[in-house]
Design an enzyme around this catalytic site. Structure first.
Site, PDB file in Angstrom:
ATOM      1  N   ARG A 206       0.587  -1.174   0.084  1.00 19.56           N
ATOM      2  CA  ARG A 206      -0.030   0.082  -0.057  1.00 19.56           C
ATOM      3  C   ARG A 206       0.564   1.261   0.012  1.00 19.56           C
ATOM      4  NH1 ARG A 206      -2.054  -1.258   4.776  1.00 19.56           N
ATOM      5  NH2 ARG A 206      -1.713  -3.436   4.665  1.00 19.56           N
TER       6      ARG A 206
ATOM      7  N   ARG B 223       3.536   9.113  -5.504  1.00 24.37           N
ATOM      8  CA  ARG B 223       2.818   9.944  -6.252  1.00 24.37           C
ATOM      9  C   ARG B 223       3.649  10.588  -7.139  1.00 24.37           C
ATOM     10  NH1 ARG B 223       0.693  11.727  -0.408  1.00 24.37           N
ATOM     11  NH2 ARG B 223      -0.053   9.777   0.348  1.00 24.37           N
TER      12      ARG B 223
ATOM     13  N   ARG C 127       6.393  -7.818  16.737  1.00 30.38           N
ATOM     14  CA  ARG C 127       7.482  -6.719  16.674  1.00 30.38           C
ATOM     15  C   ARG C 127       7.347  -5.854  17.575  1.00 30.38           C
ATOM     16  NH1 ARG C 127      12.602  -7.780  14.929  1.00 30.38           N
ATOM     17  NH2 ARG C 127      13.375  -5.953  13.900  1.00 30.38           N
TER      18      ARG C 127
ATOM     19  N   ARG D 226      13.247   5.816  13.312  1.00 31.13           N
ATOM     20  CA  ARG D 226      12.792   7.197  13.262  1.00 31.13           C
ATOM     21  C   ARG D 226      13.102   8.058  14.293  1.00 31.13           C
ATOM     22  NH1 ARG D 226       6.045   6.984  12.963  1.00 31.13           N
ATOM     23  NH2 ARG D 226       5.824   5.377  14.606  1.00 31.13           N
TER      24      ARG D 226
ATOM     25  N   GLU E 296      13.448   5.642  18.098  1.00 30.78           N
ATOM     26  CA  GLU E 296      12.671   4.138  17.696  1.00 30.78           C
ATOM     27  C   GLU E 296      13.500   3.048  17.379  1.00 30.78           C
ATOM     28  OE1 GLU E 296       8.823   4.130  15.873  1.00 30.78           O
ATOM     29  OE2 GLU E 296       8.502   6.003  16.765  1.00 30.78           O
TER      30      GLU E 296
ATOM     31  N   TYR F 157      -3.501  -5.111  14.223  1.00 27.69           N
ATOM     32  CA  TYR F 157      -2.997  -3.828  14.081  1.00 27.69           C
ATOM     33  C   TYR F 157      -4.266  -2.932  13.836  1.00 27.69           C
ATOM     34  CZ  TYR F 157      -1.196   0.587  13.784  1.00 27.69           C
ATOM     35  OH  TYR F 157      -0.783   1.955  13.926  1.00 27.69           O
TER      36      TYR F 157
ATOM     37  N   ASP G  71      -5.581   1.287  13.991  1.00 25.92           N
ATOM     38  CA  ASP G  71      -5.427   2.715  14.176  1.00 25.92           C
ATOM     39  C   ASP G  71      -6.438   3.015  15.216  1.00 25.92           C
ATOM     40  OD1 ASP G  71      -3.233   3.465  12.857  1.00 25.92           O
ATOM     41  OD2 ASP G  71      -3.933   3.782  10.966  1.00 25.92           O
TER      42      ASP G  71
HETATM   43  C1  LIG Z   1       4.239   3.072  17.663  1.00 30.41           C
HETATM   44  C2  LIG Z   1       3.042   3.161  17.339  1.00 30.41           C
HETATM   45  C3  LIG Z   1       2.453   4.262  16.766  1.00 30.41           C
HETATM   46  C4  LIG Z   1       0.986   4.373  16.289  1.00 30.41           C
HETATM   47  N1  LIG Z   1       0.524   5.575  15.646  1.00 30.41           N
HETATM   48  C5  LIG Z   1      -0.506   5.634  15.280  1.00 30.41           C
HETATM   49  C6  LIG Z   1      -0.997   6.882  14.927  1.00 30.41           C
HETATM   50  O1  LIG Z   1      -0.264   7.576  14.774  1.00 30.41           O
HETATM   51  N2  LIG Z   1      -2.507   6.908  14.621  1.00 30.41           N
HETATM   52  C7  LIG Z   1      -3.369   5.967  14.783  1.00 30.41           C
HETATM   53  O2  LIG Z   1      -4.394   6.041  14.481  1.00 30.41           O
HETATM   54  N3  LIG Z   1      -2.964   4.659  15.550  1.00 30.41           N
HETATM   55  C8  LIG Z   1      -1.651   4.712  15.823  1.00 30.41           C
HETATM   56  N4  LIG Z   1      -1.113   3.324  16.537  1.00 30.41           N
HETATM   57  C9  LIG Z   1      -2.027   2.518  16.859  1.00 30.41           C
HETATM   58  C10 LIG Z   1      -2.841   2.767  18.446  1.00 30.41           C
HETATM   59  O3  LIG Z   1      -1.946   2.993  19.281  1.00 30.41           O
HETATM   60  C11 LIG Z   1      -3.861   1.694  18.827  1.00 30.41           C
HETATM   61  O4  LIG Z   1      -5.008   1.872  18.010  1.00 30.41           O
HETATM   62  C12 LIG Z   1      -4.513   1.846  20.268  1.00 30.41           C
HETATM   63  O5  LIG Z   1      -3.815   2.108  21.094  1.00 30.41           O
HETATM   64  C13 LIG Z   1      -5.129   0.628  20.527  1.00 30.41           C
HETATM   65  O6  LIG Z   1      -5.841   0.842  21.710  1.00 30.41           O
HETATM   66  P1  LIG Z   1      -6.256  -0.708  22.674  1.00 30.41           P
HETATM   67  O7  LIG Z   1      -7.178  -0.094  23.771  1.00 30.41           O
HETATM   68  O8  LIG Z   1      -6.746  -1.681  21.617  1.00 30.41           O
HETATM   69  O9  LIG Z   1      -4.869  -0.819  23.071  1.00 30.41           O
HETATM   70  P2  LIG Z   1      -3.673  -0.384  24.081  1.00 30.41           P
HETATM   71  O10 LIG Z   1      -3.463   0.682  23.803  1.00 30.41           O
HETATM   72  O11 LIG Z   1      -2.561  -1.506  24.197  1.00 30.41           O
HETATM   73  O12 LIG Z   1      -4.669  -0.507  25.581  1.00 30.41           O
HETATM   74  C14 LIG Z   1      -4.673  -1.795  26.127  1.00 30.41           C
HETATM   75  C15 LIG Z   1      -4.493  -1.684  27.528  1.00 30.41           C
HETATM   76  O13 LIG Z   1      -4.648  -2.719  28.281  1.00 30.41           O
HETATM   77  C16 LIG Z   1      -3.876  -2.935  29.434  1.00 30.41           C
HETATM   78  N5  LIG Z   1      -3.645  -4.290  29.741  1.00 30.41           N
HETATM   79  C17 LIG Z   1      -3.280  -5.351  29.002  1.00 30.41           C
HETATM   80  N6  LIG Z   1      -3.401  -6.441  29.778  1.00 30.41           N
HETATM   81  C18 LIG Z   1      -3.980  -6.078  31.228  1.00 30.41           C
HETATM   82  C19 LIG Z   1      -4.471  -6.975  32.025  1.00 30.41           C
HETATM   83  N7  LIG Z   1      -4.376  -8.312  32.127  1.00 30.41           N
HETATM   84  N8  LIG Z   1      -4.936  -6.202  33.335  1.00 30.41           N
HETATM   85  C20 LIG Z   1      -4.965  -5.107  33.165  1.00 30.41           C
HETATM   86  N9  LIG Z   1      -4.781  -4.122  31.941  1.00 30.41           N
HETATM   87  C21 LIG Z   1      -4.275  -4.919  31.026  1.00 30.41           C
HETATM   88  C22 LIG Z   1      -2.536  -2.317  28.860  1.00 30.41           C
HETATM   89  O14 LIG Z   1      -1.560  -2.118  30.033  1.00 30.41           O
HETATM   90  C23 LIG Z   1      -3.007  -1.465  28.046  1.00 30.41           C
HETATM   91  O15 LIG Z   1      -3.057  -0.113  28.934  1.00 30.41           O
HETATM   92  C24 LIG Z   1       0.239   3.411  16.779  1.00 30.41           C
HETATM   93  C25 LIG Z   1       0.698   2.189  17.484  1.00 30.41           C
HETATM   94  C26 LIG Z   1       1.894   2.157  17.754  1.00 30.41           C
HETATM   95  C27 LIG Z   1       2.374   0.794  18.345  1.00 30.41           C
END
Ligand SMILES: Cc1cc2nc3c(=O)[nH]c(=O)nc-3n(C[C@H](O)[C@H](O)[C@H](O)COP(=O)(O)OP(=O)(O)OC[C@H]3O[C@@H](n4cnc5c(N)ncnc54)[C@H](O)[C@@H]3O)c2cc1C
Length: 574
Positions: A378, A382, A455, A486, A506, A554, A556
């Site tokens: 993807r 451009r 990863r 980056r 990173e 994954y 967003d």
């Molecule tokens: C490097 C990076 C850059 C990113 N950049 C972007 C971006 O620019 N734009 C975008 O839209 N998205 C981005 N994302 C994606 C974004 O981070 C995720 O979409 C979002 O954080 C997912 O939310 P979540 O609640 O699923 O997971 P998480 O944010 O991982 O939240 C899960 C939570 O559950 C907790 N947990 C896990 N197990 C337990 C347990 N047993 N007991 C209690 N708590 C627990 C964890 O500690 C965590 O706080 C990026 C991701 C990464 C890794």
């Protein structure tokens, strides 16, 4: 032989007396440095001055829960004012009681409202939460909070109980709630703890928490959005978070007036107006266009690859020239078999070497010849000057950082941080009519079918004594000779005014259990394994699995919000 450990909470008192202790001891030092050649530095842990003795004792219990001595002796920096016989009690075994705490101080009493020393101290309120089964009008305690406690009494309470006490103490210590008791709120809560220690130990049950419609493991975006929706529809929610902060990977921290994206830069973008409107209720978005730069050797390029990039590389000026040049550059493969061949067949050697090869090798830890083309299929190239990474209609950075959004989303919702749901799942399961789990799916099932691979990245945050380090928020480093992929310079997201700057480098890494699980590896073996775990969830009506870790996918942020809203909607329709 009976094992004893003395835990000393010191501020500025002379530590001379500890040399007379004849068992193991540790000093939690909250004041001036201890420079005494007769006291080994290994016996001293320097900690911030917060939470009085209660914080020290709870810290010790939480951090040593699985490795406690037979008896722990908790004392102040100068224990003798409260109990002149302290050394005698420490050095002899004859005062130990295997079933109860032994006070090292004079027992005194107060009532549930603080008595005469601290009228209005809300002891009763806390007592109901911490030790609901012990509700005497008159409360006996040892002034100075010094005591010997057998291991058994500490282990009678779960680790998550002790962690929740520590968190509530920390919460109040930093809260700005005016106390009205002639001291800041935090300090008077430490006094409350001092009065409740005997009850905390003597009444064996854990607090009777109230019941909730939903107990949610994880305060990331999925858990937070789900909790908000349910709370707004009249349901009760409790969130348990294992990290010491809310917000999951979106968490930001203010350093030198700059909101640092602690787990990597997060740019909010979506095409969906409903999602944009939903999140915009909780913050003001600053306009933002994501157009990172690429550094390769000593050259800097516009990115994603666009006419400006091609101009910088080859000197072409128009879309036609660019298209012609790319056509000439393409390497012909009858049937490209891997990422390298596919990329060469699309963009040729120059672009491949500068923008794809090294970066991909670092990001995935594998030679592009061993990777499927699907990983980058993807990548937009451009032939106009559009350098906006996202095509989405809405894009922005929340003013004040992401943590501020979470504070608002979670307003009025109970959250306990620093507690792992899986460490005490029976208790949490008993508190919720339903459980929402947003952690790792393989961990939930105790890795029954093996571990799912990820990863990961190591984030190195650095404060730099410069106003501007790189002139833009994100620069990708694509050469394989540089280890990081980056650098983010956070102040550019919100145009923060500060004399300093904060950057984050990173470093991609192989994931091992305990690291941050960041990017699922969606190959056949992992997807097959995930399929088995998913199948296990099919008959588990009490549980809702959501978010990137439970779905091994994954996502967003806008996709997570959509997914949480859909799952909340389904629940409400039941
Ligand atoms: C490097 C990076 C850059 C990113 N950049 C972007 C971006 O620019 N734009 C975008 O839209 N998205 C981005 N994302 C994606 C974004 O981070 C995720 O979409 C979002 O954080 C997912 O939310 P979540 O609640 O699923 O997971 P998480 O944010 O991982 O939240 C899960 C939570 O559950 C907790 N947990 C896990 N197990 C337990 C347990 N047993 N007991 C209690 N708590 C627990 C964890 O500690 C965590 O706080 C990026 C991701 C990464 C890794």
């Amino acid at each position: 032989m009976i094992k004893k450990k003395v835990v000393i909470s010191r501020f500025s008192e002379s530590p001379d007396w500890v040399k007379k202790i004849d068992c193991d001891y540790i000093i939690f030092n909250k004041g001036d440095e201890i420079e005494d050649p007769e006291i080994s530095p290994e016996k001293i842990i320097n900690v911030p001055n917060q939470g009085r003795e209660a914080e020290t004792f709870l810290r010790y219990i939480c951090e040593n829960y699985s490795d406690l001595s037979d008896f722990t002796i908790f004392v102040q920096g100068n224990p003798f004012d409260h109990w002149p016989r302290t050394l005698e009690y420490i050095n002899s075994d004859s005062f130990l009681d295997p079933t109860d705490i032994v006070s090292l101080g004079y027992e005194t009493t107060t009532d549930r409202t603080g008595g005469i020393s601290y009228p209005g101290l809300p002891i009763g309120d806390f007592q109901k939460i911490l030790v609901p089964s012990g509700e005497p009008e008159e409360i006996h305690f040892t002034s100075g909070a010094q005591f010997i406690v057998p291991k058994k009494l500490i282990l009678n309470k779960s680790l998550s109980y002790w962690k929740s006490l520590r968190n509530s103490l920390e919460h109040y210590w930093y809260s700005n709630i005016p106390s009205g008791y002639g001291m800041p709120t935090g300090r008077f809560i430490a006094h409350v703890f001092e009065r409740l220690w005997p009850m905390i130990y003597r009444y064996s049950d854990t607090p009777v928490y109230k019941k909730y419609d939903y107990v949610i493991a994880g305060s990331g975006l999925f858990g937070a959005v789900f909790a908000r929706e349910m709370t707004d529809r009249g349901k009760t929610c409790l969130i348990i978070e294992k990290r010491n902060h809310i917000g999951g990977n979106c968490y930001t921290e203010n350093r030198d007036g700059i909101n640092v994206h602690v787990y990597g830069p997060h740019i909010f973008h979506t095409n969906d107006k409903d999602i944009w409107d939903w999140i915009s209720r909780f913050c003001d978005f600053l306009p933002y266009k994501h157009s990172p730069k690429v550094r390769y050797g000593d050259r800097t390029f516009s990115f994603p690859i666009n006419l400006m990039t091609l101009h910088q590389l080859w000197g072409v000026n128009t879309p036609e020239e660019a298209k012609e040049r790319i056509e000439r550059e393409k390497v012909i493969f009858d049937n490209p078999k891997n990422l390298e061949e596919w990329a060469l067949s699309q963009i040729g050697t120059d672009l491949y070497e500068i923008f794809i090869k090294g970066y991909t090798e670092k990001q995935w830890g594998r030679d592009p010849k061993d990777l499927p083309a699907s990983i980058i299929k993807r990548l937009p190239i451009r032939t106009n000057f559009d350098d906006n990474y996202f095509f989405d209609k809405y894009q922005g950075i929340p003013e004040g950082g992401y943590t501020g959004i979470f504070d608002k989303i979670l307003d009025g919702i109970e959250v306990i941080t620093g507690v792992d749901y899986l460490e005490d799942r029976q208790k949490w399961d008993s508190l919720g009519s339903k459980i929402v789990y947003t952690g790792k799916i393989d961990e939930f099932f105790n890795y029954k079918f093996g571990e799912l691979e990820y990863r990961t990245l190591e984030f190195k945050h650095q404060r730099i004594d410069k106003v501007d380090f790189q002139g833009c928020p994100i620069v990708n480093y694509t050469s394989s000779t540089i280890e990081w992929t980056r650098i983010t310079e956070h102040k550019h997201f919100e145009n923060s005014k500060s004399e300093k700057t904060w950057i984050t480098m990173e470093f991609p890494k192989e994931y091992k259990n305990g690291d941050l699980p960041l990017y699922p590896i969606g190959d056949d073996q992992n997807m097959d394994r995930f399929g088995k775990y998913k199948k296990m969830t099919a008959d588990m009506g009490k549980f809702i699995f959501g978010g990137r870790l439970a779905e091994y996918r994954y996502y967003d942020m806008h996709q997570i919000i959509a997914s949480a809203l859909t799952k909340a909607g389904k629940e409400l329709a039941l």
